[in-house]
Scaffold this motif. Structure first.
Motif, PDB file in Angstrom:
ATOM      1  N   ILE A 265       0.840  -1.200   0.000  1.00  0.00           N
ATOM      2  CA  ILE A 265       0.000   0.000   0.000  1.00  0.00           C
ATOM      3  C   ILE A 265       0.876   1.251   0.000  1.00  0.00           C
ATOM      4  N   LYS A 266       1.935   1.216   0.781  1.00  0.00           N
ATOM      5  CA  LYS A 266       2.830   2.377   0.877  1.00  0.00           C
ATOM      6  C   LYS A 266       3.488   2.676  -0.457  1.00  0.00           C
ATOM      7  N   GLN A 267       4.007   1.631  -1.128  1.00  0.00           N
ATOM      8  CA  GLN A 267       4.670   1.867  -2.407  1.00  0.00           C
ATOM      9  C   GLN A 267       3.667   2.209  -3.497  1.00  0.00           C
ATOM     10  N   ALA A 268       2.416   1.744  -3.342  1.00  0.00           N
ATOM     11  CA  ALA A 268       1.379   2.093  -4.308  1.00  0.00           C
ATOM     12  C   ALA A 268       1.010   3.564  -4.207  1.00  0.00           C
ATOM     13  N   SER A 269       0.977   4.087  -2.981  1.00  0.00           N
ATOM     14  CA  SER A 269       0.597   5.487  -2.777  1.00  0.00           C
ATOM     15  C   SER A 269       1.773   6.434  -2.922  1.00  0.00           C
ATOM     16  N   GLY A 270       2.976   5.917  -2.694  1.00  0.00           N
ATOM     17  CA  GLY A 270       4.153   6.783  -2.723  1.00  0.00           C
ATOM     18  C   GLY A 270       4.242   7.710  -1.533  1.00  0.00           C
ATOM     19  N   ASP A 271       3.400   7.484  -0.542  1.00  0.00           N
ATOM     20  CA  ASP A 271       3.335   8.348   0.642  1.00  0.00           C
ATOM     21  C   ASP A 271       4.042   7.646   1.800  1.00  0.00           C
ATOM     22  N   ASP A 272       5.136   8.230   2.240  1.00  0.00           N
ATOM     23  CA  ASP A 272       5.893   7.625   3.338  1.00  0.00           C
ATOM     24  C   ASP A 272       6.007   8.577   4.524  1.00  0.00           C
ATOM     25  N   ASP A 273       5.125   9.587   4.575  1.00  0.00           N
ATOM     26  CA  ASP A 273       5.160  10.530   5.692  1.00  0.00           C
ATOM     27  C   ASP A 273       4.788   9.820   6.996  1.00  0.00           C
ATOM     28  N   PRO A 274       5.534  10.070   8.072  1.00  0.00           N
ATOM     29  CA  PRO A 274       5.272   9.377   9.346  1.00  0.00           C
ATOM     30  C   PRO A 274       4.110   9.998  10.108  1.00  0.00           C
ATOM     31  N   THR A 275       2.931  10.048   9.466  1.00  0.00           N
ATOM     32  CA  THR A 275       1.769  10.640  10.114  1.00  0.00           C
ATOM     33  C   THR A 275       0.771   9.560  10.513  1.00  0.00           C
ATOM     34  N   LEU A 276      -0.031   9.865  11.538  1.00  0.00           N
ATOM     35  CA  LEU A 276      -1.019   8.910  12.024  1.00  0.00           C
ATOM     36  C   LEU A 276      -2.097   8.658  10.978  1.00  0.00           C
ATOM     37  N   SER A 277      -2.504   9.707  10.270  1.00  0.00           N
ATOM     38  CA  SER A 277      -3.558   9.547   9.258  1.00  0.00           C
ATOM     39  C   SER A 277      -3.094   8.641   8.132  1.00  0.00           C
ATOM     40  N   ARG A 278      -1.849   8.810   7.699  1.00  0.00           N
ATOM     41  CA  ARG A 278      -1.327   7.963   6.623  1.00  0.00           C
ATOM     42  C   ARG A 278      -1.262   6.514   7.066  1.00  0.00           C
ATOM     43  N   LYS A 279      -0.803   6.297   8.290  1.00  0.00           N
ATOM     44  CA  LYS A 279      -0.700   4.938   8.811  1.00  0.00           C
ATOM     45  C   LYS A 279      -2.085   4.311   8.969  1.00  0.00           C
ATOM     46  N   TRP A 280      -3.041   5.103   9.374  1.00  0.00           N
ATOM     47  CA  TRP A 280      -4.400   4.596   9.555  1.00  0.00           C
ATOM     48  C   TRP A 280      -4.970   4.104   8.219  1.00  0.00           C
ATOM     49  N   VAL A 281      -4.869   4.941   7.195  1.00  0.00           N
ATOM     50  CA  VAL A 281      -5.384   4.557   5.879  1.00  0.00           C
ATOM     51  C   VAL A 281      -4.639   3.329   5.353  1.00  0.00           C
ATOM     52  N   GLU A 282      -3.338   3.281   5.612  1.00  0.00           N
ATOM     53  CA  GLU A 282      -2.534   2.138   5.172  1.00  0.00           C
ATOM     54  C   GLU A 282      -3.035   0.841   5.809  1.00  0.00           C
ATOM     55  N   VAL A 283      -3.349   0.879   7.097  1.00  0.00           N
ATOM     56  CA  VAL A 283      -3.830  -0.313   7.804  1.00  0.00           C
ATOM     57  C   VAL A 283      -5.180  -0.752   7.250  1.00  0.00           C
ATOM     58  N   VAL A 284      -6.089   0.213   7.035  1.00  0.00           N
ATOM     59  CA  VAL A 284      -7.426  -0.128   6.526  1.00  0.00           C
ATOM     60  C   VAL A 284      -7.324  -0.707   5.124  1.00  0.00           C
ATOM     61  N   LYS A 285      -6.502  -0.087   4.280  1.00  0.00           N
ATOM     62  CA  LYS A 285      -6.343  -0.602   2.920  1.00  0.00           C
ATOM     63  C   LYS A 285      -5.758  -2.008   2.929  1.00  0.00           C
ATOM     64  N   ALA A 286      -4.773  -2.224   3.801  1.00  0.00           N
ATOM     65  CA  ALA A 286      -4.159  -3.549   3.893  1.00  0.00           C
ATOM     66  C   ALA A 286      -5.183  -4.589   4.314  1.00  0.00           C
ATOM     67  N   TYR A 287      -6.044  -4.223   5.251  1.00  0.00           N
ATOM     68  CA  TYR A 287      -7.091  -5.142   5.703  1.00  0.00           C
ATOM     69  C   TYR A 287      -8.073  -5.435   4.564  1.00  0.00           C
ATOM     70  N   LYS A 288      -8.466  -4.384   3.856  1.00  0.00           N
ATOM     71  CA  LYS A 288      -9.412  -4.556   2.752  1.00  0.00           C
ATOM     72  C   LYS A 288      -8.810  -5.417   1.652  1.00  0.00           C
ATOM     73  N   MET A 289      -7.537  -5.213   1.378  1.00  0.00           N
ATOM     74  CA  MET A 289      -6.888  -6.012   0.348  1.00  0.00           C
ATOM     75  C   MET A 289      -6.890  -7.489   0.722  1.00  0.00           C
ATOM     76  N   ASN A 290      -6.648  -7.781   2.001  1.00  0.00           N
ATOM     77  CA  ASN A 290      -6.625  -9.175   2.441  1.00  0.00           C
ATOM     78  C   ASN A 290      -8.012  -9.796   2.464  1.00  0.00           C
ATOM     79  N   LYS A 291      -9.060  -8.971   2.587  1.00  0.00           N
ATOM     80  CA  LYS A 291     -10.414  -9.481   2.522  1.00  0.00           C
ATOM     81  C   LYS A 291     -10.894  -9.634   1.079  1.00  0.00           C
TER      82      LYS A 291
END
Length: 774
Positions: A206-232
């Protein structure tokens, strides 16, 4: 019927609770008949007045009730009330903490989508543009599509998948896209000063797909949700395939197929061994370090160890396997720069990697990179070297670098004429006498100055080989100023042996800007730039720039700024703390610091003119030549030189030119004569300085304030007109043969008149180790 009570209040109303109606007149209140067994009358209305009691009536009966709760009981009641409120608040907060994230997770889940590998691959192929410091385009770094192969799940062997799991996410097959334990470990590691992101393979995709590597809570949150959705949404085999088709392995390789080709020349992944898979997987963590052998070994050990722990490799196989050494890295693809400039883009990209802008990040965003290279200075340097080296033997190569002392920016870089050959501007080699200014820095820091006197008579230090000067000195007892001008080896060896010490020289060099490891050069050879004293032309230009700037050290660099395609700033050297200037020699006293630099400059000002390579129009130039003696394959020192240097500066520019030959051969000019520092490298330096500064204003150095004793008259009556710098190195020998005497000529004068004699003494015990100057 009930008996009517006396009318005490004309405004009294009828008791509605018993079905009575209000009387418009002043009729008395009427009560209903008592229920059988009722002990007393119904309570009167709130407006009814109780009969007044006589004074003192009932005091004894109500004393205890009037006292009320005790103070202790009141405190207990208050605590109970407070705790009840706290408890309720906790319940509410806990409910919100549970319900809030669940609701946010559900909403985010509905809003996000997962990019497919083909889209990710296209985003990784954006072109990066390199610019000169004036904004003109230098080169373009091509996209990565040429070396990418999009594999299917069945194309990837289990060994490779297991190695990647071991390296990045060993719970991949069972987790839901994110690992709470991994996230908590990452939080703890970062809180305690460690590292690690705690990201699963799904999150990394997800991180390499978005190109967003900023150490922010919002970015990490979206990354976790996307990762979960991808696995589902997708099967695990498609997720790992997408990841391995797009992840960056370093060396310009995107995807495992390109990585196997780049590291091992393998086209068929089924041929990749488990140890090779372990190394490839290990490069994913920090691709910028993939070129470092020590990093390769460290990551291989970690990944192969995790494979053993997870049962994907046997301990016996791991212990018996040899380290899977990769092939030599090949340069990536750039636009068609040719000749000396062809290497510059790769040097810029290497520097960007160190700054956190690796190839993947650059091409994800399509940055514009402004370099420090001045196109005019670059052309002048190329022309200067070409003119001087025209007709010279093809086995001799010049490396040259120019640095702006006011910024640390490299304005011109000449690594050699062969775009596929050695980078002669960055190769480590012995600087010879051009290292002597750092001896002087060490002396000045002790409070001793240019008028300090030393005996120039040949002598042994601590039982070393007898040190002699390269030519006959103009003095017996010589000042340091004279010794620098005449490059007297005995004086500088004496200075380092008795006063500065080898460690003091190494410290001074580091303070000036030398970055090479000098830990193996801590013997007397460092005094004359020999032995294991190995530095590059870039380092020497940078260190001399510190003298030019009055003792202010600025790290040399090639990247000025990084911008997004729309012009927005992503990074700028002038705002980077690690690029900030610093007082080099005395961080606590600016006055002393500048005096040290200015005293060094004072000692170097006469040398360009005495070496017949002075700057035009009487422009003040300071510099030092240097040579390193050639030792033949049989270990015999000769009259030839293996290295020749010229390093010098004005307040506007510092430049270093270093000449060496392939395979360590001796330097022989086209006319068959030995090459010295004032020869080919000195001539190239002179041409560059004069052409580059031709239209620049003449800048003087600050006022000279001597350190140490006041000036003393020298004992020399006729100073030599040339600078000598070829160095007979101090050597410790265990050869039991009788002393051997050789006569060699060592001077920058093309028509030398002075000769010196070297004597190899019988073996003696030394108190400072003096290895051979090889």
């Amino acid at each position: 019927m009930a008996i009517a009570a006396p009318n005490r209040d004309a405004d009294r109303t009828v008791a509605l609770g018993h079905g009575a109606r209000p009387d418009p007149g002043e009729a008395p209140t009427v009560f209903m008949t008592k229920t059988p067994g009722q002990a007393r009358s119904e309570p009167e209305l709130l407006t009814h007045r109780e009969p007044e009691l006589e004074e003192g009536y009932g005091d004894d009966d109500f004393d205890d009730e009037d006292k009320g709760p005790t103070e202790e009981e009141l405190r207990a009641m208050r605590k109970k009330k407070i705790w009840r409120r706290v408890r309720r608040t906790i319940y509410v907060a806990a409910a919100l903490m549970f319900i809030g994230p669940v609701l946010a997770f559900f909403i985010t889940y509905q809003l996000v989508d997962v990019d497919n590998p083909e889209d990710v691959a296209r985003n990784q192929a954006k072109v990066v543009t390199l610019l000169y410091n004036n904004g003109e385009e230098m080169s373009k770094v091509a996209g990565s599509g040429a070396n990418r192969v999009m594999l299917k799940p069945e194309d990837i062997p289990d060994d490779i998948k297991h190695a990647v799991y071991a390296a990045e996410d060993d719970t991949f097959e069972t987790n839901s896209g994110f690992d709470i334990g991994g996230i908590m470990r990452a939080v703890w590691s970062n809180a305690t000063g460690g590292g690690g992101g705690g990201s699963t393979i799904s999150q990394q995709y997800i991180k390499q797909a978005s190109g967003d590597d900023d150490p922010t809570l919002s970015r990490k949150w979206v990354e976790v949700v996307k990762a979960y959705k991808m696995n589902k949404t997708y099967d695990k085999k498609y997720i790992i395939t997408a990841y391995l088709n797009t992840v960056y392995f370093g060396r310009g390789a995107y995807g495992i197929a390109a990585a196997a080709k780049a590291y091992y020349g393998i086209d068929d992944l089924k041929q990749v061994t488990r140890p090779q898979a372990a190394l490839l997987a290990g490069m994913i963590q920090t691709p910028a370090k993939s070129k470092l052998p020590e990093y390769q070994k460290k990551r291989y050990e970690y990944v192969s160890g995790r494979m053993v722990v997870n049962g994907w490799m046997s301990d016996q196989e791991r212990s018996s396997a040899a380290f899977p050494t990769p092939l030599e890295a090949q340069a990536g693809k750039t636009a068609s720069l040719t000749g000396p400039r062809a290497k510059i883009p790769f040097l810029v990209l290497e520097e960007l990697e160190d700054l956190g802008f690796d190839d993947a990040r650059l091409k994800q965003n399509g940055y514009k990179i402004t370099t420090t290279i001045d196109p005019r200075a670059q052309q002048v340097m190329e022309d200067s070297v070409a003119q001087v080296m025209q007709g010279q033997p093809a086995n001799m190569h010049m490396g040259m670098v120019a640095v702006d002392p006011k910024t640390g920016g490299i304005i011109a870089y000449y690594p050699g004429s062969d775009p596929n050959g050695t980078n002669w501007a960055n190769i480590k080699q012995e600087p010879g006498s051009s290292f002597k200014p750092f001896d002087l820095v060490g002396l000045l820091k002790l409070g001793k100055g240019l008028q300090e006197m030393y005996d120039s008579t040949p002598k042994s230090f601590g039982g070393s080989k007898v040190v002699k000067n390269a030519s006959k000195p103009s003095c017996g007892e010589c000042t340091v100023a004279t010794a620098m001008k005449e490059s007297l080896n005995v004086v500088f060896s004496d200075m380092v042996y008795h006063d500065v010490k080898p460690a003091g020289v190494a410290e001074a060099a580091k303070e000036a800007g030398i970055t090479s490891d000098l830990s193996k050069a801590l013997d007397l050879n460092i005094a004359i730039g020999g032995g294991q004293t190995l530095v590059s032309a870039r380092e020497m230009a940078t260190a001399y720039a510190t003298f030019a700037s009055g003792g202010v050290r600025r790290p040399s660099h090639l990247v000025a700024k990084v911008e997004y395609p729309d012009g927005g700033a992503a990074w700028e050297a002038s705002a980077e703390p690690s690029y900030a200037e610093a007082l080099a020699f005395d961080p606590n006293n600016p006055d002393t610091n500048s005096k040290i630099a200015r005293n060094v400059t004072e000692s170097l000002l006469p040398i360009p003119k005495s070496s017949k390579i002075e700057c035009a129009k009487d422009r003040p130039c300071a510099g030092k030549t240097g040579t390193h003696q050639y030792t033949n394959p049989q270990g015999v020192e000769t009259a030839d030189n293996a290295k020749a240097w010229m390093v010098g500066y004005t307040p506007q520019v510092s430049a270093a030119a270093a000449l060496s030959a392939e395979n360590g051969a001796p330097l022989k000019a086209a006319d068959g004569k030995t090459v010295y520092g004032s020869g080919l490298p000195g001539k190239a330096w002179q041409k560059f300085m004069n052409a580059y500064l031709a239209d620049a204003p003449k800048e003087n150095f600050p006022r000279f304030v001597p350190i140490g004793e006041p000036e003393k008259p020298t004992q020399s009556s006729v100073p030599k007109p040339t600078t000598t710098d070829n160095v007979p190195p101090p050597v410790t020998t265990t050869d039991p043969q009788p002393p051997v005497t050789t006569t060699t000529t060592e001077t920058d004068d093309p028509n030398p008149s002075a000769t010196t004699t070297r004597t190899k003494p019988k073996p003696t015990t030394t108190d400072i180790p003096l290895p051979g100057n090889n």
